[in-house]
Every structure is written in structure tokens, then in C-alpha cells.
Write a protein that holds these residues in place. Structure first.
Motif, PDB file in Angstrom:
ATOM      1  N   LYS A  92       0.843  -1.208   0.000  1.00 32.48           N
ATOM      2  CA  LYS A  92       0.000   0.000   0.000  1.00 32.48           C
ATOM      3  C   LYS A  92       0.873   1.252   0.000  1.00 32.48           C
ATOM      4  CE  LYS A  92      -4.255  -1.113   2.433  1.00 32.48           C
ATOM      5  NZ  LYS A  92      -4.882  -1.071   3.760  1.00 32.48           N
ATOM      6  N   GLU A  93       1.869   1.242   0.855  1.00 25.64           N
ATOM      7  CA  GLU A  93       2.755   2.401   0.967  1.00 25.64           C
ATOM      8  C   GLU A  93       3.437   2.698  -0.379  1.00 25.64           C
ATOM      9  OE1 GLU A  93       5.957   1.825   3.750  1.00 25.64           O
ATOM     10  OE2 GLU A  93       6.821   3.799   3.309  1.00 25.64           O
ATOM     11  N   ASP A  94       3.930   1.632  -1.023  1.00 25.48           N
ATOM     12  CA  ASP A  94       4.670   1.819  -2.275  1.00 25.48           C
ATOM     13  C   ASP A  94       3.775   2.337  -3.404  1.00 25.48           C
ATOM     14  OD1 ASP A  94       6.925   0.995  -0.989  1.00 25.48           O
ATOM     15  OD2 ASP A  94       6.974  -1.022  -1.866  1.00 25.48           O
ATOM     16  N   VAL A  95       2.567   1.777  -3.511  1.00 17.14           N
ATOM     17  CA  VAL A  95       1.667   2.211  -4.589  1.00 17.14           C
ATOM     18  C   VAL A  95       1.311   3.688  -4.391  1.00 17.14           C
ATOM     19  CG1 VAL A  95      -0.598   1.889  -5.680  1.00 17.14           C
ATOM     20  CG2 VAL A  95       0.739  -0.109  -4.968  1.00 17.14           C
ATOM     21  N   LYS A  96       1.023   4.048  -3.147  1.00 16.55           N
ATOM     22  CA  LYS A  96       0.701   5.443  -2.825  1.00 16.55           C
ATOM     23  C   LYS A  96       1.870   6.352  -3.151  1.00 16.55           C
ATOM     24  CE  LYS A  96      -2.631   5.875   0.758  1.00 16.55           C
ATOM     25  NZ  LYS A  96      -2.728   5.264   2.059  1.00 16.55           N
ATOM     26  N   TRP A  97       3.055   5.921  -2.720  1.00 15.89           N
ATOM     27  CA  TRP A  97       4.253   6.739  -2.936  1.00 15.89           C
ATOM     28  C   TRP A  97       4.485   6.984  -4.427  1.00 15.89           C
ATOM     29  CZ3 TRP A  97       9.134   5.525  -5.135  1.00 15.89           C
ATOM     30  CH2 TRP A  97      10.104   6.520  -4.945  1.00 15.89           C
ATOM     31  N   GLY A  99       2.396   7.474  -6.470  1.00 14.48           N
ATOM     32  CA  GLY A  99       1.484   8.534  -6.896  1.00 14.48           C
ATOM     33  C   GLY A  99       0.140   8.019  -7.397  1.00 14.48           C
ATOM     34  N   ASP A 101      -3.761   6.061  -6.676  1.00 14.10           N
ATOM     35  CA  ASP A 101      -4.792   6.073  -5.654  1.00 14.10           C
ATOM     36  C   ASP A 101      -5.879   5.061  -6.012  1.00 14.10           C
ATOM     37  OD1 ASP A 101      -6.523   6.738  -3.668  1.00 14.10           O
ATOM     38  OD2 ASP A 101      -7.095   8.689  -4.512  1.00 14.10           O
ATOM     39  N   TRP A 102      -6.142   4.145  -5.114  1.00 12.00           N
ATOM     40  CA  TRP A 102      -7.178   3.147  -5.369  1.00 12.00           C
ATOM     41  C   TRP A 102      -8.513   3.555  -4.724  1.00 12.00           C
ATOM     42  CZ3 TRP A 102      -2.687   2.446  -2.565  1.00 12.00           C
ATOM     43  CH2 TRP A 102      -2.822   2.387  -1.180  1.00 12.00           C
ATOM     44  N   ASP A 104     -11.475   3.840  -2.410  1.00 10.92           N
ATOM     45  CA  ASP A 104     -11.899   2.898  -1.358  1.00 10.92           C
ATOM     46  C   ASP A 104     -11.942   1.474  -1.915  1.00 10.92           C
ATOM     47  OD1 ASP A 104     -13.994   3.231  -3.071  1.00 10.92           O
ATOM     48  OD2 ASP A 104     -15.468   3.777  -1.541  1.00 10.92           O
ATOM     49  N   PHE A 106      -9.905  -1.245  -2.073  1.00 10.77           N
ATOM     50  CA  PHE A 106      -8.823  -2.132  -1.650  1.00 10.77           C
ATOM     51  C   PHE A 106      -9.454  -3.475  -1.292  1.00 10.77           C
ATOM     52  CE2 PHE A 106      -6.346  -4.000   1.830  1.00 10.77           C
ATOM     53  CZ  PHE A 106      -5.137  -4.158   1.170  1.00 10.77           C
TER      54      PHE A 106
END
Ligand code: ATP
Ligand code: MG
Length: 562
Positions: A92-97, A99, A101-102, A104, A106
Motif C-alpha cells: 500500500k505504501e509503495d503504490v501510494k508513494w 502517486g 490512488d485506489w 476505497d 482495496f
């Protein structure tokens, strides 16, 4: 970049056939005309994401972004034995980093175990699946070959018998491996994946989300299309190794009631030279202590690249520029570095740091005096402004910016020569001192008071410019320099990939001197240390023990193919 145009042409601008396919499909007359594009990124939570996953993320999330659709983040946790919450969090952290966004959306594949089970029962009822009691050895022996169809002795057992056995499999009446549920498709298919593939197996294993509810688990090829259908996926994008599995994907989809059928499209996975990407190999490096955790700056993991100083933009840009095609190829590591340099050159704050210091004493500069000088933060970006640096009688310079016996065309310091101390003064070398071991311990020079800012008033030419750091205000630091983790361009082709591990992939410099402002460096910020490369603060850096990592050198070694 002077050869920018050439680079643009050469940089494998292969385009993106996946996006073209999707565009066709949603256009007038297309398979899903007018539909909202819906994709997913489905990692198995059994390791950390790497640059290969970043490519998949850019394709999956990128498609949604491009066509104004959605992309789900889905943990593919149908395999019970390997999951770990630590991995889920890091993904989750890596995908967000990166850039993306999924929203809601998940999900966990294991949330659909009931649907998968019910559908399996329907397949049995329709005569499209049966329970097989062959041992794994018997299945192997009976699978046939290109000319001979497979043999499956339980294929025509009564539907009621299969149904009864499947329910008893679910109820835990049989040990692991005793029987399987197989799809009834085509024993003579040229595609072995279609020769009545196993879709459920018995596995008495605890699952980290469903606990001990299940002792039968669906196989990937059966589970994945159902996950896609349940989530309303229109385009299931994956890598080429699933191409032979697509007929089975379609078979499952066609035997499941759904309004919009997902379509699987495969593209070539990313390979990069001088590194490894398989989770098994990365895990070995981490667990046996060859590197400093999953985010070691030498690893191609997203965490490693982040700690190395890669920016999300540079990674996205890299993924866009390598293109998406069906042709398997290996990308040069230097191209990844090239994309990082492109980004940092525009954004990184400039600073001065001396990596291998020796003291320069300016003998005609008043003792005890300190001046403040103004220096630009980024010559490529005027809006980045300027900063103040201090100058005094003693400064550190790089040991190799002085030579006792200089070769021709050496324009830096040697006795009798003049050099510019960046943004400060012109100094003329007058002598040096050696310690008892014969190493140069101090260098002496006189400055020209009429050259403040770096240019002599009389207009005489100064060929060399070197960086320096004021001894009075310098910050001590440790600097990590990195080389390829492997000496072989293709470690995967070696019998033992560990045999080509580069023993010199990390060089730790303990005695570096930084300009004072770097005491305030923040995690995630990038700096260009003048003449030395791009650097970032390491996560283990402390106020009294600064640690910087070199992200990439200044010199571009990427050579575009002609
Ligand atoms: P590995 O082989 O490294 O263990 P994996 O394929 O088992 O990786 P998954 O967690 O299943 O890892 O991958 C999630 C998604 O990322 C899949 O759609 C997969 O195809 C894609 N992917 C994995 N490696 C690469 C790669 N090198 N290039 C492009 N996509 C990749
Ligand atoms: Mg996988």
C-alpha cells in the motif's frame, strides 16, 4: 542534455499497445463501447514490490487514469501459506508513494472464496467439473503429449458423486492431495492448460484472513477471472507468462454469469540488467544479510529505490518511456539512472560537500574572520533562490583537487597555480605539508581579495573551479556510494546468481565534510553535491551522525542504441 534529441529518438519509444487496445474497445463499435475502464493491480502479498511491479502499476493505474476509469488494489491471497501483514502494508505504501490512488477499492481475493466455491458447485451441476482421485503421479503419467490426449479415469463419474465428494472435500474429510476438482474442458487440447485443469485442491492450512474456514483452495487460473468478474474489471492486464492461460481465463469467464466480461491482455515484463527481481532471490539477499533490508538502496525494490533517492516522477517517467509491448527485452540500468538525473537536474538543490577532505589554509586571510557569501540554489531554476555560506581562513577541499606533480591539462591546484573556489575567491597555491607517512596533510594558498564571487577584477582567466567547505562551520557526515549489486549483466543466467555478487557494491566514506545548511536536510529531499552527484539523506541519519546516500553520479553512461 545536449544529445537530448538523439536520446528521444532512441529511447525505445515503443508506445503502449495495451492503451491502444483499450481505446479501440471502448470506442464506437468496440467490445465494451462506452464502458468505464476498470482495471486492477493484483500483487501476491508475499514480498516487497520492485521496479517490475512499478511497470505493472503504471500500466494498470495508468490505464484507469488515461481513460477516466478506476483501478482496484487487490491482494491476491488465494494461496494460504505465504501471506504476511508486513507485506500488505508495504505494498500500500509503495503504490501510494508512486502517486496512485485506489480510492476505497482495496480488496482481498480471499473475500471471494464463497463465490468461488458456489460457482464450482454450479460447474459440477452443469457437468463442467468433476472430482478426480488420481494421485499427482498418476495425473502426470496420464497427461499425454502433443499427439496423445490425456487420460482422466474419473471424468465421467456421476454429477451427484462429484458433488458429494466436493462438499466432503470442503468439510475436511480427506487429507491433502487425496483428490482435486477439475474443470471438464478438453483432454486433447494442444494447450495443456485446457486438459481438464485442476481448479481446487485440498490444503489443510491456516489462512491469515479466513483462518481455518477452508481446507480447499482455488487454483490461480480459476480464481483470478472470478476476482475480476466480481469487481467488475473490464481489462485484466498481466504479463506474458499468462498468455497460454488466457483460453482458461476465458473459459471461466464464459461459464460465469456476468454483465461485462473482463478481457485479459498480456504485455512483456520488465527486465533490467545487473540486478535480480525474483522475490525468491531478493529474499535470499535480505534474509542472509547480504544487503541492509528490503529497502537497501542497491535493491530494485520500490523501497530500495526510494531510499536511494529515486523520485516517484522519475520512476513513472522511466515506465512510460520504456513503453508497453509484447516483445521481451532487457532495459539498461543506466536508462533508469538517466531518468532520475533528468528529474533531479531540474529539482535538486545544489550544495557543496567534500568527500575526501584535505585542509587548505589561506595564509593571507585574516585569522578569526568569517564572511558570508551568497550562492545560487539551482542554476536551472532561478526561483529556487540563493543561500548564504560561510568562508574563513581554512577550508576543506577534495584531496584529488591538488597534485604535487600535475600532468598536463590539470587545471586544479598545484604549487604556483590559481584556481577558483566556487562563488568565493581565486586562490594561488603556495605550498603544502606532509605527515610522517608522506601523505599531504595541509595545503597552503594566498587569496586575491579583489576576486570576491570568483572573478578577478583585472579580468585574468581562471581555468579551474573547485568546491570547498568552511572548516569552521562544516558538518561531519558518512556518505554511502553504490555500484551495481552484481558484476554480471545477467545474474539470472548464472548457475548461482550469488557467485556474481559485487563485493564492492557499497563504499562507505566516513570522514566527509558538508556545508552547514545540510544539517537541515530532510528525508526525501534531493541534493546535487557540486561535481559529485545527486545525494539524499538516509533514513538512519541522525543530527549528530549525518548519513547521505549517493542516488546517482553526474555523468550519464546511458548510450542510446543507434
Ligand atoms: P516475482 O516473479 O517477482 O515473484 P510475481 O509475478 O510473482 O513476481 P505478483 O505479486 O504476482 O508477483 O505480481 C503482481 C503483478 O505484477 C502481476 O500482474 C505481475 O504480472 C506484475 N509483475 C511482476 N513482475 C513484473 C515485471 N518484472 N514486469 C512487469 N510486471 C510485473
Ligand atoms: Mg505471481
Amino acid at each position: 542534455m545536449e544529445n537530448g534529441e538523439e536520446l528521444e529518438k532512441a529511447e525505445a519509444e515503443t508506445g503502449n499497445f495495451v492503451f491502444e487496445e483499450i481505446k479501440k474497445e471502448i470506442s464506437e463499435g468496440g467490445r465494451v463501447e462506452g464502458c468505464e475502464v476498470h482495471t486492477r493491480f493484483p500483487p501476491e502479498p508475499n514480498g516487497y514490490l520492485h521496479i517490475g511491479h512499478a511497470k505493472a502499476i503504471c500500466v494498470d493505474f495508468g490505464a484507469a487514469k488515461k481513460f477516466g476509469g478506476k483501478c482496484n488494489l487487490r491482494m491476491d491471497d488465494t494461496n494460504p501459506s505465504k501471506e504476511d501483514v508486513e507485506y500488505v502494508d508495504s505494498i500500500k505504501e509503495d503504490v501510494k508513494w508512486l502517486g496512485f490512488d485506489w480510492g476505497d477499492r482495496f480488496y482481498y481475493a480471499s473475500d471471494y472464496f464463497d463465490v468461488m466455491f458456489e460457482n464450482a458447485c454450479k460447474l459440477i451441476e452443469k457437468g463442467l467439473a468433476y472430482v478426480c482421485e488420481q494421485t499427482p503421479e498418476e495425473v502426470k503419467k496420464n497427461r499425454g503429449d502433443a499427439k496423445t490426449p490425456a487420460v482422466s479415469p474419473y471424468r465421467d463419474r456421476p454429477i451427484s458423486e462429484s458433488m458429494d465428494l466436493f462438499k466432503r472435500m470442503k468439510n475436511g474429510e480427506f487429507p491433502d492431495g487425496k483428490m482435486t476438482l477439475r474443470a471438464k474442458i478438453d483432454l486433447s487440447s494442444g494447450n495443456f492448460n485446457m486438459r481438464d485443469p485442476v481448479i481446487y485442491r485440498i490444503n489443510h492450512a491456516h489462512h491469515h484472513r479466513t483462518g481455518d474456514k477452508w481446507c480447499i483452495y482455488p487454483m490461480y487460473d480459476y480464481a483470478h477471472p472470478i476476482e475480476d468478474i466480481v469487481e467488475g474489471i473490464t481489462h485484466s492486464l498481466c504479463t506474458l507468462e499468462f498468455e497460454d492461460h488466457r483460453p482458461l481465463y476465458d473459459w471461466v469467464v464464459n461459464n460465469f454469469e456476468c454483465s461485462v466480461k473482463p478481457r485479459q491482455i498480456e504485455f512483456a515484463r520488465l527486465n533490467i540488467n545487473n540486478t535480480v527481481m525474483s522475490k525468491r532471490k531478493l529474499r535470499k539477499l535480505v534474509e542472509e544479510g547480504y544487503v541492509d533490508g528490503w529497502d537497501d538502496p542497491r535493491l530494485p525494490t520500490i523501497g530500495g529505490l526510494r531510499r536511494r533517492g529515486y523520485t516517484p516522477a522519475s520512476i513513472r517517467n522511466f515506465c512510460d518511456r520504456i513503453g508497453v509491448s509484447k516483445v521481451i527485452s532487457t532495459v539498461e540500468y543506466s536508462f533508469l539512472e538517466h531518468c532520475l538525473r533528468d528529474d533531479l537536474n531540474l529539482t535538486a538543490t545544489r550544495a557543496m560537500a567534500v568527500l575526501d577532505p584535505v585542509k587548505l589554509v589561506i595564509t593571507n586571510y585574516p585569522e578569526g574572520k568569517t564572511e558570508e557569501l551568497e550562492i545560487e540554489n539551482n542554476p536551472n531554476d532561478e526561483s529556487a533562490g540563493t543561500r548564504k555560506i560561510t568562508f574563513s581562513r581554512e577550508v576543506y577541499i577534495e584531496r584529488d583537487d591538488f597534485m604535487e606533480e600535475p600532468p598536463k591539462k590539470y587545471f586544479r591546484l598545484f604549487v604556483g597555480n590559481e584556481v577558483r573556489l566556487k562563488s568565493a575567491y581565486v586562490v594561488k597555491c603556495t605550498g603544502f605539508k606532509k605527515d610522517e607517512n608522506g601523505n599531504i596533510s595541509e595545503i597552503y594558498a594566498e587569496y586575491d581579495p579583489d576576486s570576491k564571487g570568483g572573478n578577478p577584477k583585472d579580468g585574468r582567466k581562471i581555468k579551474g573551479t573547485i568546491h570547498w567547505v568552511d572548516v569552521n562551520t562544516a558538518a561531519d557526515a558518512t556518505i554511502n556510494l553504490y555500484e551495481n549489486l552484481f558484476t554480471s549483466a545477467n545474474p539470472d543466467s548464472e548457475e548461482d546468481f550469488m557467485s556474481v555478487l559485487n563485493p564492492e557494491s557499497l563504499k562507505v566514506l566516513k570522514n566527509c565534510k558538508l556545508e552547514s545548511a545540510l544539517r537541515n536536510a530532510k528525508l526525501g529531499d534531493s541534493y546535487q553535491f557540486m561535481r559529485k552527484g545527486y545525494f539524499c539523506l538516509d533514513k538512519n541519519s541522525k543530527e549528530n551522525n549525518l548519513i547521505f546516500n549517493r542516488s546517482v553520479g553526474l555523468k550519464d553512461s546511458f548510450k542510446p542504441k543507434k
